[in-house]
Design a protein around this motif. Structure first.
Motif, short mmCIF file in Angstrom:
data_model
loop_
_atom_site.label_atom_id
_atom_site.label_comp_id
_atom_site.label_asym_id
_atom_site.label_seq_id
_atom_site.Cartn_x
_atom_site.Cartn_y
_atom_site.Cartn_z
N CYS A 125 -1.72 3.01 0.45
CA CYS A 125 -0.60 2.11 0.73
C CYS A 125 -0.72 0.79 -0.04
O CYS A 125 0.25 0.33 -0.66
CB CYS A 125 -0.51 1.82 2.22
N ARG A 126 -1.91 0.20 0.00
CA ARG A 126 -2.12 -1.13 -0.59
C ARG A 126 -2.10 -1.12 -2.11
O ARG A 126 -1.46 -1.97 -2.75
CB ARG A 126 -3.46 -1.71 -0.12
N PHE A 127 -2.82 -0.17 -2.72
CA PHE A 127 -3.10 -0.26 -4.14
C PHE A 127 -2.38 0.78 -5.01
O PHE A 127 -2.27 0.59 -6.22
CB PHE A 127 -4.61 -0.14 -4.38
N THR B 145 11.86 2.03 6.58
CA THR B 145 12.12 1.98 5.14
C THR B 145 11.16 1.00 4.50
O THR B 145 10.99 -0.12 4.97
CB THR B 145 13.57 1.55 4.88
N VAL B 146 10.50 1.43 3.43
CA VAL B 146 9.50 0.58 2.77
C VAL B 146 9.79 0.49 1.28
O VAL B 146 10.30 1.44 0.67
CB VAL B 146 8.06 1.10 3.00
N ARG B 147 9.44 -0.63 0.71
CA ARG B 147 9.58 -0.82 -0.73
C ARG B 147 8.20 -0.98 -1.34
O ARG B 147 7.39 -1.79 -0.88
CB ARG B 147 10.44 -2.03 -1.05
N GLY B 148 7.92 -0.19 -2.38
CA GLY B 148 6.68 -0.30 -3.12
C GLY B 148 6.94 -0.76 -4.53
O GLY B 148 8.06 -1.16 -4.87
N GLN C 117 1.55 0.21 -3.28
CA GLN C 117 1.74 -1.24 -3.17
C GLN C 117 2.90 -1.54 -2.21
O GLN C 117 3.84 -2.27 -2.53
CB GLN C 117 1.98 -1.85 -4.56
N ALA C 118 2.77 -0.96 -1.03
CA ALA C 118 3.74 -1.13 0.05
C ALA C 118 3.00 -1.65 1.28
O ALA C 118 1.78 -1.48 1.40
CB ALA C 118 4.42 0.20 0.36
N PRO C 119 3.70 -2.27 2.22
CA PRO C 119 3.02 -2.83 3.40
C PRO C 119 2.38 -1.75 4.27
O PRO C 119 3.08 -0.91 4.84
CB PRO C 119 4.15 -3.56 4.15
N TRP C 120 1.07 -1.78 4.39
CA TRP C 120 0.34 -0.72 5.07
C TRP C 120 0.64 -0.66 6.56
O TRP C 120 0.48 0.38 7.20
CB TRP C 120 -1.17 -0.90 4.85
N THR C 121 1.12 -1.76 7.12
CA THR C 121 1.45 -1.78 8.55
C THR C 121 2.70 -0.96 8.88
O THR C 121 3.02 -0.77 10.05
CB THR C 121 1.68 -3.23 9.01
N SER C 122 3.37 -0.45 7.85
CA SER C 122 4.59 0.35 8.05
C SER C 122 4.31 1.85 8.00
O SER C 122 5.25 2.65 7.87
CB SER C 122 5.63 -0.02 6.98
#
Length: 223
Positions: free
Chosen positions: A135-137, A75-78, A140-145
């Motif tokens: 992912c990054r821009f 689960t990721v939050r952006g 805007q979520a952690p790219w390692t996920s």
């Protein structure tokens, strides 16, 4: 950069449609997963409306646009929302031929949840790895996920012999090319391999099948 779509929104969240998880063994976790997150292998991927729309834009502009593809491994939050593990994201980037069309604008959308989205600008070029850029821009979520891949027009017969490249025929009879390599996203999940393996190593073959099934979903316009 973002503008809320006027489309009528449905209240179902991505979290309600999280993919089922097949537990992985501890040995797989030690050998394959070095991201610091638990191993993850879904039965299927959820595909949001934004990704389906971006796929249609890509299909109509194969010479000018490619697609960055990523799958959330937890689960990721952006900046726009929270997304469950096992969601397939597709987002366009502008190829050199598209960049040459000065003044041309290309549509793109970013998901808020399964049905909501906002408009955005495509990734302007491929100078940086486009999956990580997304992912990054964009999210805007952690790219390692995430794990990553690229979608493009079909590869030549010679190119398709490379293990990291696959041509796939979609349900409507047309074909796409998939590049399974990511500069930075895949190696923490596939035992150091930058390409999602074509073998059973680290469940690579299974992952390829799951992603292809998700792309088949994305190819059906329904949003």
């Amino acid at each position: 950069m973002h503008h809320v779509s006027r489309r009528a929104f449905v209240g179902t969240s991505l979290g309600g449609l999280s993919a089922l998880v097949i537990p992985a063994t501890l040995a797989e976790a030690v050998q394959c997963v070095t991201s610091g997150l638990p191993p993850f292998l879904p039965n299927y991927l959820s595909v949001d409306c934004a990704s389906k729309r971006n796929f249609q834009t890509f299909r109509q502009n194969l010479d000018y646009l490619g697609l960055a593809g990523v799958v959330s491994m937890t689960t990721v939050r952006g900046s726009l929302g929270t997304y469950p593990a096992g969601n397939l994201f597709l987002f366009p980037w502008i190829k050199p031929k598209g960049q040459a069309l000065k003044g041309r604008t290309w549509p793109a959308v970013v998901p808020v949840n399964l049905t909501q989205f906002v408009t955005a600008n495509p990734i302007p070029n491929g100078y940086l790895p486009v999956d990580e850029y997304f992912c990054r821009f964009v999210l805007q979520a952690p790219w390692t996920s995430f794990i990553g891949f690229l979608v493009d027009k079909p590869f030549s017969a010679l190119e398709a012999k490379f293990d990291s490249l696959t041509n796939v025929k979609l349900a409507d009879g047309t074909s796409i090319g998939i590049d399974w390599t990511s500069s930075n996203l895949n190696n923490p999940w596939f035992g150091g391999s930058h390409s999602i393996p074509s073998t059973d190593a680290c469940n690579g073959k299974t992952w390829r099948g799951i992603i292809i099934a998700g792309l088949q979903q994305a190819s059906h316009p329904g949003c």
